[in-house]
Scaffold this motif. Structure first.
Motif, mmCIF file in Angstrom:
data_model
loop_
_atom_site.group_PDB
_atom_site.id
_atom_site.type_symbol
_atom_site.label_atom_id
_atom_site.label_comp_id
_atom_site.label_asym_id
_atom_site.label_seq_id
_atom_site.Cartn_x
_atom_site.Cartn_y
_atom_site.Cartn_z
ATOM 1 N N LYS A 1 -2.137 16.115 -4.216
ATOM 2 C CA LYS A 1 -1.535 14.791 -4.568
ATOM 3 C C LYS A 1 -0.091 14.690 -4.628
ATOM 4 O O LYS A 1 0.424 13.725 -4.121
ATOM 5 C CB LYS A 1 -2.102 14.689 -6.216
ATOM 6 N N ALA B 1 9.142 4.559 -7.846
ATOM 7 C CA ALA B 1 7.743 5.203 -7.879
ATOM 8 C C ALA B 1 6.915 4.556 -8.937
ATOM 9 O O ALA B 1 5.688 4.554 -8.844
ATOM 10 C CB ALA B 1 7.932 6.713 -8.044
ATOM 11 N N ASP C 1 0.986 -1.272 0.048
ATOM 12 C CA ASP C 1 -0.013 0.088 0.133
ATOM 13 C C ASP C 1 0.878 1.326 0.105
ATOM 14 O O ASP C 1 0.541 2.319 -0.560
ATOM 15 C CB ASP C 1 -0.989 0.142 1.179
ATOM 16 N N ARG D 1 -4.984 8.377 -7.250
ATOM 17 C CA ARG D 1 -4.823 7.222 -6.821
ATOM 18 C C ARG D 1 -3.280 6.970 -6.272
ATOM 19 O O ARG D 1 -3.065 5.891 -5.701
ATOM 20 C CB ARG D 1 -5.044 5.894 -7.386
ATOM 21 N N PHE D 2 -2.471 8.018 -6.536
ATOM 22 C CA PHE D 2 -0.992 7.775 -5.994
ATOM 23 C C PHE D 2 -0.681 9.189 -5.380
ATOM 24 O O PHE D 2 -0.322 9.997 -6.209
ATOM 25 C CB PHE D 2 -0.176 7.300 -7.444
ATOM 26 N N THR D 3 -0.530 9.388 -4.183
ATOM 27 C CA THR D 3 -0.060 10.186 -3.350
ATOM 28 C C THR D 3 1.480 10.266 -3.202
ATOM 29 O O THR D 3 2.112 9.336 -2.920
ATOM 30 C CB THR D 3 -0.629 10.403 -1.904
ATOM 31 N N VAL E 1 0.279 0.710 -5.408
ATOM 32 C CA VAL E 1 0.785 1.556 -4.141
ATOM 33 C C VAL E 1 -0.101 2.722 -4.384
ATOM 34 O O VAL E 1 -0.377 3.540 -5.502
ATOM 35 C CB VAL E 1 2.235 1.632 -4.206
ATOM 36 N N HIS E 2 -0.444 3.349 -3.019
ATOM 37 C CA HIS E 2 -1.296 4.485 -2.959
ATOM 38 C C HIS E 2 -0.454 5.591 -2.428
ATOM 39 O O HIS E 2 -0.863 6.836 -2.811
ATOM 40 C CB HIS E 2 -2.757 4.495 -2.592
ATOM 41 N N SER E 3 0.383 5.374 -1.687
ATOM 42 C CA SER E 3 1.635 6.305 -1.128
ATOM 43 C C SER E 3 2.851 6.311 -1.389
ATOM 44 O O SER E 3 3.387 5.187 -0.931
ATOM 45 C CB SER E 3 0.864 6.547 0.104
ATOM 46 N N TYR E 4 3.458 7.170 -1.812
ATOM 47 C CA TYR E 4 5.044 7.228 -1.948
ATOM 48 C C TYR E 4 5.517 8.210 -0.996
ATOM 49 O O TYR E 4 5.066 9.336 -1.473
ATOM 50 C CB TYR E 4 5.151 7.270 -3.524
ATOM 51 N N ALA F 1 2.163 11.946 -9.318
ATOM 52 C CA ALA F 1 1.038 11.818 -8.305
ATOM 53 C C ALA F 1 -0.161 12.054 -9.309
ATOM 54 O O ALA F 1 -0.403 12.865 -9.976
ATOM 55 C CB ALA F 1 1.119 12.957 -7.379
ATOM 56 N N LYS G 1 3.530 2.621 -8.484
ATOM 57 C CA LYS G 1 2.423 3.343 -9.002
ATOM 58 C C LYS G 1 1.418 2.259 -9.936
ATOM 59 O O LYS G 1 0.441 1.976 -9.667
ATOM 60 C CB LYS G 1 2.629 4.643 -9.909
#
Ligand SMILES: NC(=O)c1ccc[n+]([C@@H]2O[C@H](COP(=O)([O-])OP(=O)(O)OC[C@H]3O[C@@H](n4cnc5c(N)ncnc54)[C@H](O)[C@@H]3O)[C@@H](O)[C@H]2O)c1
Length: 351
Positions: free
Chosen positions: A235, A105, A72, A163-165, A113-116, A160, A109
């Motif tokens: 984002k 990253a 995640d 769905r990908f912060t 995965v929703h947060s990097y 970003a 993505k």
């Protein structure tokens, strides 16, 4: 929640892993690291990685995308993390700190995965003595290390989306205790010198400004970034992480350590050429976005924490600048033994 911490076996990693294990007892925590400093423990009661569900050894430049399945959150700490190594191994520094960070990253993505979370640095401000720099100030990266962080941020932010912060945390210089202590960081160096030699040797003329943050507060900031919603900062976000109160000149750091540890002399190199890496930084945005995650440690409490930690670990090595607690010495030793090539790839190839 599954969190992958890349570069978890350095200075920041063990403190972060301990924090995450407490904050998210149910989470699956996975570490991924080349292990360059895995053996550089100081006073650890247990191997920090036993708090993880899994430790993978590998090079971030070759991280297989299958490792991101079901993940995640990715926290990327993997880096050639200081100027002396960065200047000597510039190509490797750009390949690890910039190219691999962007490729990681992209893979993350794609894998859903929703947060990097990316560990950037306030050193991107370079020479910035006139007033505190904000996130929109002009950058002046003076070293390969600082350039690699600027280049990475520039490519990461546009990646970003809903769905990908992406959160790039521009950290102040770290200090404080960790199971894998670094003594090539200014305050840590001063405390080690004061305790082992009764002497603080300031390499510069002491005038450069250097904001600081305790490594435990870095871990809390990463925790905030992990849970950050796009509605809080956007984002893709670049934010300075530290505290306005902790913008100090190097000579003030030396005096604070000497005040806390009796009988210590300070030697300042008045003939040193001016150190251009001098910056004051505004942490107003971090305060606004992350009110519940503001630094708790200050200079005094960190000096106390370090004094206590080094004494408990029985640390007495006056020649610590020659020791494995300086990242460059470890790299040099690997090179001498033929274990690491010019690109800083381990010859026994763990990835
Ligand atoms: N310590 C600071 O003062 C500070 C300040 C600002 C930002 N940061 C950033 O925070 C992060 C962590 O810093 P740190 O002090 O823990 O650094 P560190 O050097 O102690 O740890 C870096 C980790 O990255 C790993 N690594 C390096 N190259 C790798 C590769 N090719 N593949 C896989 N792993 C690799 C190393 O083995 C190490 O465990 C870095 O990105 C650094 O730039 C640190």
């Amino acid at each position: 929640m599954t969190i992958l911490v890349v570069g978890n076996m350095g200075y920041v990693g063990p403190v972060l892993v301990q924090h995450l294990r407490q904050a998210y007892p149910q989470a699956v925590l996975i570490g991924y690291d080349a292990g360059l400093f895995a053996h550089c423990l100081l006073g650890a009661v247990a191997l920090p990685e036993i708090m993880l569900d899994r430790q993978i050894f590998g090079d971030v430049r070759h991280l297989d995308k299958t490792m991101l399945e079901g993940v995640d959150v990715v926290v990327n700490l993997a880096a050639i993390s200081n100027d002396p190594i960065g200047n000597r191994f510039e190509d490797a520094t750009l390949a690890i700190n910039y190219t691999a960070a962007v490729e990681l990253a992209a893979k993350a993505k794609q894998a859903g995965v929703h947060s990097y979370v990316f560990a950037s640095s306030c050193s991107v401000y370079g020479c910035a003595e006139e007033g505190a720099k904000t996130e929109s100030s002009t950058l002046d990266p003076l070293t390969a290390y600082a350039r690699s962080k600027v280049m990475a941020e520039k490519k990461l932010i546009p990646m970003a989306d809903e769905r990908f912060t992406v959160t790039c945390l521009r950290f102040a210089t770290a200090c404080g205790m960790s199971d894998r202590l670094r003594l090539d960081l200014v305050l840590n160096d001063f405390v080690a010198g004061a305790l082992t030699q009764k002497k603080i040797v300031v390499m510069s003329d002491g005038t450069p400004w250097r904001p600081l943050i305790n490594v435990k507060d870095m871990a809390r900031a990463i925790d905030w970034a992990i849970g950050r919603k796009a509605t809080n900062g956007g984002k893709g976000l670049v934010v300075n992480v530290g505290s306005n109160e902790w913008n100090c000149q190097v000579k003030d750091l030396a005096h604070a350590v000497a005040a806390a540890i009796p009988g210590v002399d300070i030697s300042i190199n008045t003939n040193a050429p001016p150190d251009k890496r001098s910056y004051r930084v505004s942490y107003d945005l971090f305060k606004e976005l992350a009110p519940g995650f503001q630094p708790r440690f200050d200079l005094k409490s960190t000096i106390l924490e370090m004094t206590d930690g080094l004494q408990k670990a029985g640390f007495q090595n006056a020649a610590y600048r020659e020791s494995q607690f300086m990242r460059l010495n470890v790299i040099n030793k690997f090179r001498e033994q033929g274990l690491l090539d010019e690109k800083l790839r381990l010859s026994f190839g763990n990835g």
